[in-house]
Every structure is written in structure tokens, then in C-alpha cells.
Design a protein around this motif. Structure first.
Motif, PDB file in Angstrom:
ATOM      1  N   THR A  48       0.837  -1.203   0.000  1.00 24.92           N
ATOM      2  CA  THR A  48       0.000   0.000   0.000  1.00 24.92           C
ATOM      3  C   THR A  48       0.869   1.251   0.000  1.00 24.92           C
ATOM      4  OG1 THR A  48      -1.739  -1.195   1.157  1.00 24.92           O
ATOM      5  CG2 THR A  48      -1.860   1.220   1.206  1.00 24.92           C
ATOM      6  N   ILE A  49       1.929   1.225   0.774  1.00 27.96           N
ATOM      7  CA  ILE A  49       2.839   2.375   0.767  1.00 27.96           C
ATOM      8  C   ILE A  49       3.430   2.569  -0.628  1.00 27.96           C
ATOM      9  CG2 ILE A  49       5.062   3.218   1.647  1.00 27.96           C
ATOM     10  CD1 ILE A  49       4.263   1.895   4.348  1.00 27.96           C
ATOM     11  N   SER A  69     -10.123   6.398  -7.531  1.00 25.57           N
ATOM     12  CA  SER A  69     -11.521   6.649  -7.183  1.00 25.57           C
ATOM     13  C   SER A  69     -11.780   6.245  -5.725  1.00 25.57           C
ATOM     14  CB  SER A  69     -12.451   5.859  -8.109  1.00 25.57           C
ATOM     15  OG  SER A  69     -12.352   4.475  -7.822  1.00 25.57           O
ATOM     16  N   LEU A  70     -12.848   6.809  -5.166  1.00 22.03           N
ATOM     17  CA  LEU A  70     -13.196   6.519  -3.780  1.00 22.03           C
ATOM     18  C   LEU A  70     -13.420   5.021  -3.565  1.00 22.03           C
ATOM     19  CD1 LEU A  70     -13.881   7.472  -0.929  1.00 22.03           C
ATOM     20  CD2 LEU A  70     -16.244   7.833  -1.709  1.00 22.03           C
ATOM     21  N   ALA A  71     -14.052   4.368  -4.511  1.00 18.58           N
ATOM     22  CA  ALA A  71     -14.318   2.933  -4.375  1.00 18.58           C
ATOM     23  C   ALA A  71     -13.020   2.131  -4.271  1.00 18.58           C
ATOM     24  CB  ALA A  71     -15.143   2.432  -5.561  1.00 18.58           C
ATOM     25  N   VAL A  72     -12.036   2.496  -5.059  1.00 12.58           N
ATOM     26  CA  VAL A  72     -10.742   1.798  -5.019  1.00 12.58           C
ATOM     27  C   VAL A  72     -10.058   2.043  -3.678  1.00 12.58           C
ATOM     28  CG1 VAL A  72      -8.417   1.719  -6.038  1.00 12.58           C
ATOM     29  CG2 VAL A  72     -10.437   1.762  -7.514  1.00 12.58           C
ATOM     30  N   ARG A  73     -10.086   3.272  -3.201  1.00  8.47           N
ATOM     31  CA  ARG A  73      -9.456   3.583  -1.910  1.00  8.47           C
ATOM     32  C   ARG A  73     -10.175   2.886  -0.763  1.00  8.47           C
ATOM     33  NH1 ARG A  73      -9.671   9.498  -1.316  1.00  8.47           N
ATOM     34  NH2 ARG A  73     -11.254   9.417  -2.935  1.00  8.47           N
ATOM     35  N   LEU A  74     -11.518   2.823  -0.820  1.00  9.04           N
ATOM     36  CA  LEU A  74     -12.276   2.097   0.211  1.00  9.04           C
ATOM     37  C   LEU A  74     -11.955   0.604   0.175  1.00  9.04           C
ATOM     38  CD1 LEU A  74     -15.754   3.862   0.024  1.00  9.04           C
ATOM     39  CD2 LEU A  74     -14.139   3.909   1.939  1.00  9.04           C
ATOM     40  N   ALA A  75     -11.830   0.059  -1.028  1.00 13.20           N
ATOM     41  CA  ALA A  75     -11.480  -1.362  -1.158  1.00 13.20           C
ATOM     42  C   ALA A  75     -10.100  -1.624  -0.571  1.00 13.20           C
ATOM     43  CB  ALA A  75     -11.530  -1.782  -2.625  1.00 13.20           C
ATOM     44  N   ILE A  94      -4.653   5.263   6.275  1.00  8.10           N
ATOM     45  CA  ILE A  94      -5.993   5.825   6.046  1.00  8.10           C
ATOM     46  C   ILE A  94      -5.892   7.326   5.816  1.00  8.10           C
ATOM     47  CG2 ILE A  94      -8.237   6.257   7.133  1.00  8.10           C
ATOM     48  CD1 ILE A  94      -7.842   3.401   5.983  1.00  8.10           C
ATOM     49  N   VAL A  95      -5.077   7.979   6.612  1.00 11.97           N
ATOM     50  CA  VAL A  95      -4.875   9.429   6.428  1.00 11.97           C
ATOM     51  C   VAL A  95      -4.287   9.665   5.039  1.00 11.97           C
ATOM     52  CG1 VAL A  95      -3.497  11.410   7.196  1.00 11.97           C
ATOM     53  CG2 VAL A  95      -4.683   9.977   8.875  1.00 11.97           C
ATOM     54  N   ALA A  96      -3.288   8.880   4.654  1.00  9.37           N
ATOM     55  CA  ALA A  96      -2.670   9.053   3.340  1.00  9.37           C
ATOM     56  C   ALA A  96      -3.660   8.778   2.204  1.00  9.37           C
ATOM     57  CB  ALA A  96      -1.456   8.140   3.206  1.00  9.37           C
ATOM     58  N   LEU A  97      -4.586   7.860   2.427  1.00  9.05           N
ATOM     59  CA  LEU A  97      -5.561   7.525   1.391  1.00  9.05           C
ATOM     60  C   LEU A  97      -6.699   8.532   1.271  1.00  9.05           C
ATOM     61  CD1 LEU A  97      -5.981   3.654   1.850  1.00  9.05           C
ATOM     62  CD2 LEU A  97      -5.220   4.829  -0.231  1.00  9.05           C
ATOM     63  N   PHE A 112       2.507   5.573  -6.359  1.00 10.94           N
ATOM     64  CA  PHE A 112       2.095   5.498  -7.761  1.00 10.94           C
ATOM     65  C   PHE A 112       0.665   5.998  -7.976  1.00 10.94           C
ATOM     66  CE2 PHE A 112       5.449   2.237  -7.545  1.00 10.94           C
ATOM     67  CZ  PHE A 112       6.300   2.753  -8.518  1.00 10.94           C
ATOM     68  N   GLY A 113       0.116   6.731  -7.001  1.00 10.02           N
ATOM     69  CA  GLY A 113      -1.163   7.397  -7.212  1.00 10.02           C
ATOM     70  C   GLY A 113      -2.386   6.757  -6.597  1.00 10.02           C
ATOM     71  N   LEU A 114      -2.224   5.813  -5.695  1.00  3.97           N
ATOM     72  CA  LEU A 114      -3.393   5.190  -5.077  1.00  3.97           C
ATOM     73  C   LEU A 114      -4.278   6.229  -4.376  1.00  3.97           C
ATOM     74  CD1 LEU A 114      -5.061   2.697  -4.306  1.00  3.97           C
ATOM     75  CD2 LEU A 114      -3.545   2.398  -2.325  1.00  3.97           C
TER      76      LEU A 114
END
Length: 126
Positions: free
Chosen positions: A31-32, A43-49, A118-121, A37-39
Motif C-alpha cells: 500500500t505504501i 476513485s473513492l471505491a478503489v481507496r475504500l477497497a 488511512i490518512v494518506a488515502l 504510484f497514485g493510489l
């Protein structure tokens, strides 16, 4: 159980602790890397997943670690009660209190790293 049986069970519990840490470590590290690379811009759905996968893996990993640590602590207590005579049995007894690190510190570290990710996302500009 004999001293040898207990020592064998200790080895199994220790292996389970180590293997339970591999999944969360891999996912946290990945994840880091994906954040670089832009995570965070996905989109919100990808970040929530991504957050859900991290949370589920962390909870399952922590549960496995805690269960194995409890078993390891029980083995050390049984060896102490049995009066272990081998050097390895004595070493397991001495290592018994250290399973509290797995039971308490490892899940606490996961929570801190999870919160930072989570803060980073989800927090813009972080």
C-alpha cells in the motif's frame, strides 16, 4: 503432555505467529508503494477497497497472532509447571513472557500504521 510434546507445540505456535505476520506486512508495504504510484488519487471505491483489504487482513492476522501467542504462553506455563529439564525447555520458559509483545504490541503497531495509511488515502494533501 511431555516436555518434548510441549516444545514441538511451541515451535508450531511460533511458526504460526511468523506466518500470520507475513500477509499484513506485505499488504502494508504494498500500500505504501501504491501510494507512491497514485493510489491516493484513485476513485473513492478503489481507496475504500484498499482500506477494507488492509483492515480485514490486519484483523485476521492479529487474531491468528493472538491465538498463537496464547498457545505459546500456555506451553511456557506448562513447561514451567512440568519442571522442564532440557536447555530448550528452559529457553521456552524464559521466552514465555515475550509472547505478550505479539499479543499487545504487534496489533497496536498495525493500528498505528493502518491509521497513517488511512490518512494518506483519504486526507487531501497528506
Amino acid at each position: 503432555m511431555t516436555e518434548q510434546d510441549l516444545i514441538a507445540h511451541w515451535a508450531v505456535a511460533r511458526r504460526h505467529i511468523i506466518s500470520a505476520q507475513l500477509g499484513p506486512i506485505f499488504l502494508l508495504t504494498s500500500t505504501i508503494a501504491l501510494l507512491q504510484f497514485g493510489l491516493a488519487d484513485a476513485s473513492l471505491a478503489v481507496r475504500l477497497a484498499a482500506a477494507g483489504i488492509l483492515l480485514a487482513t490486519g484483523i485476521l492476522g492479529a487474531a491468528a497472532q493472538i491465538a498463537s501467542a496464547n498457545e505459546g504462553g500456555a506451553v511456557a506455563a506448562d513447561l514451567k509447571r512440568l519442571g522442564a529439564t532440557s536447555a530448550l525447555g528452559t529457553a521456552v520458559i524464559a521466552a514465555g513472557p515475550w509472547v505478550n509483545l505479539v499479543r499487545i504490541l504487534t496489533p497496536a503497531l498495525f493500528v498505528l500504521i493502518f491509521v497513517a495509511l488511512i490518512v494518506a488515502l483519504f486526507v487531501p494533501g497528506s
